[in-house]
Design an enzyme around this catalytic site. Structure first.
Site, PDB file in Angstrom:
ATOM      1  N   LYS A  53      72.851  50.703 -23.910  1.00 52.65           N
ATOM      2  CA  LYS A  53      72.053  50.902 -25.026  1.00 52.65           C
ATOM      3  C   LYS A  53      70.733  50.136 -25.605  1.00 52.65           C
ATOM      4  O   LYS A  53      69.684  50.027 -25.564  1.00 52.65           O
ATOM      5  CB  LYS A  53      72.453  51.340 -26.343  1.00 52.65           C
ATOM      6  CG  LYS A  53      73.423  51.978 -26.842  1.00 52.65           C
ATOM      7  CD  LYS A  53      74.773  51.207 -27.612  1.00 52.65           C
ATOM      8  CE  LYS A  53      76.064  52.464 -27.699  1.00 52.65           C
ATOM      9  NZ  LYS A  53      76.415  52.160 -28.441  1.00 52.65           N
ATOM     10  N   GLN A  97      78.767  48.470 -33.007  1.00 54.71           N
ATOM     11  CA  GLN A  97      79.602  48.683 -32.314  1.00 54.71           C
ATOM     12  C   GLN A  97      81.112  48.563 -32.462  1.00 54.71           C
ATOM     13  O   GLN A  97      81.609  47.626 -32.727  1.00 54.71           O
ATOM     14  CB  GLN A  97      79.323  48.191 -30.807  1.00 54.71           C
ATOM     15  CG  GLN A  97      80.077  47.997 -29.542  1.00 54.71           C
ATOM     16  CD  GLN A  97      79.588  49.859 -29.024  1.00 54.71           C
ATOM     17  OE1 GLN A  97      78.647  50.639 -29.252  1.00 54.71           O
ATOM     18  NE2 GLN A  97      80.530  50.262 -28.802  1.00 54.71           N
ATOM     19  N   ASP A 120      74.411  55.388 -36.879  1.00 54.21           N
ATOM     20  CA  ASP A 120      75.020  56.147 -36.701  1.00 54.21           C
ATOM     21  C   ASP A 120      75.643  56.937 -37.298  1.00 54.21           C
ATOM     22  O   ASP A 120      76.327  58.322 -37.266  1.00 54.21           O
ATOM     23  CB  ASP A 120      76.403  55.455 -36.191  1.00 54.21           C
ATOM     24  CG  ASP A 120      75.817  55.211 -34.098  1.00 54.21           C
ATOM     25  OD1 ASP A 120      75.685  55.611 -33.846  1.00 54.21           O
ATOM     26  OD2 ASP A 120      77.278  53.700 -34.604  1.00 54.21           O
TER      27      ASP A 120
END
Ligand code: NDP
Length: 294
Positions: A53, A97, A120
């Protein structure tokens, strides 16, 4: 024989478009979108995901930061870090994460991220807005990637029978909701579903997000269906495959995603697209507030 959906190509096109928009934004606003990823602990898979990422974010011109916290981080310390990033004006997008180390509940900490920075789309406020179809700040990257692939290949969702196998909070549920918002007729299947083949054979659009080799076989797919495989598994030699028996299912599908090269590359491209969107929304809100104050 079904046409292969080329997720790698579509994701590269999307990243190319984002890169151009980042350049234009830099001229207009004098700054770049900034993505901060929080990595807690030493989970090897998470380290790899975070590394890719960060690399992709830098490649397309974002400011990219990874906050690395030890596996011994306390709930108070993680809360304080998220609060600091929420308040940091130079951060546009925050990604926590998952999974977190034992003792830290992922849902609890995702809920502490400012919804406007929740790249997200996992914050309850954004999930609620997805459900009510009222403009969430961001939508979960993998489900969004699936929808973008369907759009790119001109797959009409409205009125179609859509079967989503898998009901996780990060893939199955948001994906089913996106399909419903596009006026699909949606069935969600899961581990307790009785007679899965009978259910999947109803699908015009069949999406599997389970993580089980050869779960979806040719006899479970209607002739001409669109088949999307979200599953990612690795065999003992490191070879990647998905949930779908690709070689046989492609004989009956009209369109089908491979693994690798299908949904996977779209997930990371959508993370970048979400980061850009959050940045632009913040800049526009700021310009609006400055205009109102004049
Ligand atoms: P989860 O393990 O959280 O969810 C799996 C789902 O599959 C559950 O809802 C479970 O049902 C259901 N399930 C399990 N066994 C069966 C079965 N035999 N028949 C029908 N349904 C079943 O996984 P995720 O949603 O996180 O991920 C799913 C897959 O997608 C994984 O392979 C993962 O690696 C991959 N993935 C890929 C991404 C990408 O970028 N391409 C991104 C994220 C995930 P129940 O709820 O009843 O337990």
């Amino acid at each position: 024989m079904g046409e292969i959906i080329d997720g790698k190509k579509v994701s590269e096109e999307l990243l190319g478009e984002i890169k151009l928009k980042v350049e234009a934004a830099e001229v207009k606003y004098g700054k770049k979108p900034a993505l901060t990823v929080i990595l807690v602990g030493d989970n090897p898979a998470s380290k790899v995901y975070v590394g890719s990422k960060e690399k992709k974010a830098l490649e397309i011109g974002f400011n990219s930061t990874v906050v690395r916290l030890s596996a011994e981080t306390t709930a108070e310390e993680l809360s304080a870090k998220i609060k600091e990033l929420n308040e940091n004006d130079s951060v546009d997008a925050i990604l926590l994460q998952l999974p977190l180390p034992k003792g830290l509940n992922g849902d609890e900490f995702v809920g502490k991220i400012s919804p406007e920075k929740d790249v997200d789309g996992f914050h309850p406020q954004n999930l609620g807005k997805l459900m009510t179809n009222t403009n969430p700040s961001a939508v979960a990257c993998t489900p969004l990637g699936v929808i973008k692939l369907l759009e790119k290949y001109d797959v009409e969702v409205e009125g179609k029978n859509c079967v989503v196998v898998g009901r996780s909070n990060i893939v199955g549920k948001p994906l089913a909701q996106l399909l419903l918002n596009l006026n699909g007729t949606v069935i969600m299947a899961h581990s307790k579903t009785k007679n899965l083949p009978e259910v999947t054979r109803q699908a015009d659009i069949l999406i599997s997000a389970v993580g089980r080799k050869n779960l979806i076989t040719k006899d479970m797919v209607k002739q001409g269906a669109v088949v999307v495989d979200v599953g990612i598994l690795k065999d003992e030699n490191g070879k990647l495959f998905g949930d779908v028996d690709f070689e046989n299912v492609k004989e009956v599908a009209s369109l089908i995603t491979p693994v690798p090269g299908g949904v996977g590359p779209m997930t990371i491209a959508c993370l970048m697209s979400n980061t850009l969107d959050l940045f632009l929304k913040r800049q526009e809100a700021r310009a609006g507030a400055a205009g109102a104050a004049k």
